[in-house]
Design a protein around this motif. Structure first.
Motif, PDB file in Angstrom:
ATOM      1  N   TYR A   1      24.443  47.106  22.580  1.00 29.46           N
ATOM      2  CA  TYR A   1      23.633  46.955  24.445  1.00 29.46           C
ATOM      3  C   TYR A   1      23.895  45.694  24.667  1.00 29.46           C
ATOM      4  O   TYR A   1      23.368  44.961  24.084  1.00 29.46           O
ATOM      5  CB  TYR A   1      22.207  47.700  23.762  1.00 29.46           C
ATOM      6  CG  TYR A   1      21.305  46.844  23.044  1.00 29.46           C
ATOM      7  CD1 TYR A   1      20.498  46.065  23.578  1.00 29.46           C
ATOM      8  CD2 TYR A   1      21.083  47.186  21.939  1.00 29.46           C
ATOM      9  CE1 TYR A   1      19.655  45.941  22.743  1.00 29.46           C
ATOM     10  CE2 TYR A   1      19.740  46.807  21.117  1.00 29.46           C
ATOM     11  CZ  TYR A   1      19.054  46.162  21.648  1.00 29.46           C
ATOM     12  OH  TYR A   1      18.290  45.686  20.780  1.00 29.46           O
ATOM     13  N   ASP A   2      23.760  46.061  25.481  1.00 32.30           N
ATOM     14  CA  ASP A   2      23.420  43.981  26.542  1.00 32.30           C
ATOM     15  C   ASP A   2      21.726  43.585  26.695  1.00 32.30           C
ATOM     16  O   ASP A   2      20.872  44.936  26.582  1.00 32.30           O
ATOM     17  CB  ASP A   2      23.660  44.611  28.112  1.00 32.30           C
ATOM     18  CG  ASP A   2      23.418  43.215  29.149  1.00 32.30           C
ATOM     19  OD1 ASP A   2      22.929  42.536  28.349  1.00 32.30           O
ATOM     20  OD2 ASP A   2      23.420  43.609  29.950  1.00 32.30           O
ATOM     21  N   THR A   3      21.478  42.860  26.190  1.00 33.09           N
ATOM     22  CA  THR A   3      20.277  42.492  25.173  1.00 33.09           C
ATOM     23  C   THR A   3      19.411  41.923  26.932  1.00 33.09           C
ATOM     24  O   THR A   3      17.898  41.784  26.952  1.00 33.09           O
ATOM     25  CB  THR A   3      20.107  41.037  24.330  1.00 33.09           C
ATOM     26  OG1 THR A   3      20.400  40.132  24.901  1.00 33.09           O
ATOM     27  CG2 THR A   3      20.602  41.620  23.369  1.00 33.09           C
TER      28      THR A   3
ATOM     29  N   TYR B   1      18.458  45.675  28.243  1.00 33.37           N
ATOM     30  CA  TYR B   1      16.920  46.460  27.139  1.00 33.37           C
ATOM     31  C   TYR B   1      16.511  45.479  27.032  1.00 33.37           C
ATOM     32  O   TYR B   1      17.164  44.635  25.803  1.00 33.37           O
ATOM     33  CB  TYR B   1      18.031  47.739  26.603  1.00 33.37           C
ATOM     34  CG  TYR B   1      19.405  48.540  27.394  1.00 33.37           C
ATOM     35  CD1 TYR B   1      18.572  50.049  27.980  1.00 33.37           C
ATOM     36  CD2 TYR B   1      20.469  48.622  27.321  1.00 33.37           C
ATOM     37  CE1 TYR B   1      19.766  50.392  28.979  1.00 33.37           C
ATOM     38  CE2 TYR B   1      21.763  48.841  28.492  1.00 33.37           C
ATOM     39  CZ  TYR B   1      21.097  50.339  29.201  1.00 33.37           C
ATOM     40  OH  TYR B   1      21.464  51.007  29.333  1.00 33.37           O
TER      41      TYR B   1
ATOM     42  N   SER C   1      15.368  46.421  23.883  1.00 34.59           N
ATOM     43  CA  SER C   1      15.051  46.760  22.668  1.00 34.59           C
ATOM     44  C   SER C   1      16.075  47.532  21.919  1.00 34.59           C
ATOM     45  O   SER C   1      16.152  48.416  22.914  1.00 34.59           O
ATOM     46  CB  SER C   1      13.582  47.063  22.076  1.00 34.59           C
ATOM     47  OG  SER C   1      13.500  48.254  22.859  1.00 34.59           O
TER      48      SER C   1
END
Length: 62
Positions: free
Chosen positions: A10-12, A15, A17
């Protein structure tokens, strides 16, 4: 969303966490009208570390 659902990547920046990323996937499925059974079939084993424990008849988690 499909990459996130299938790989857990996922794209930090989007998101904060892994939990928020997983919740986004679940919200997406819910918005598309998927049932819990369909989600389980599709994602079974994809996030093994995050699988919720299943309560046993004794009330303890398995």
């Amino acid at each position: 969303m499909r990459v996130l659902a299938r790989t857990g990547l996922y794209d930090t920046a989007k998101y904060a966490s892994p939990s928020e990323a997983r919740m986004a996937v679940l919200n997406h499925f819910a918005a598309c009208g998927w049932t819990l059974a369909q989600v389980r079939l599709e994602l079974g084993g994809q996030f093994p570390a995050s699988q919720p424990s299943t309560p046993t008849p004794t009330g303890r988690n398995a």
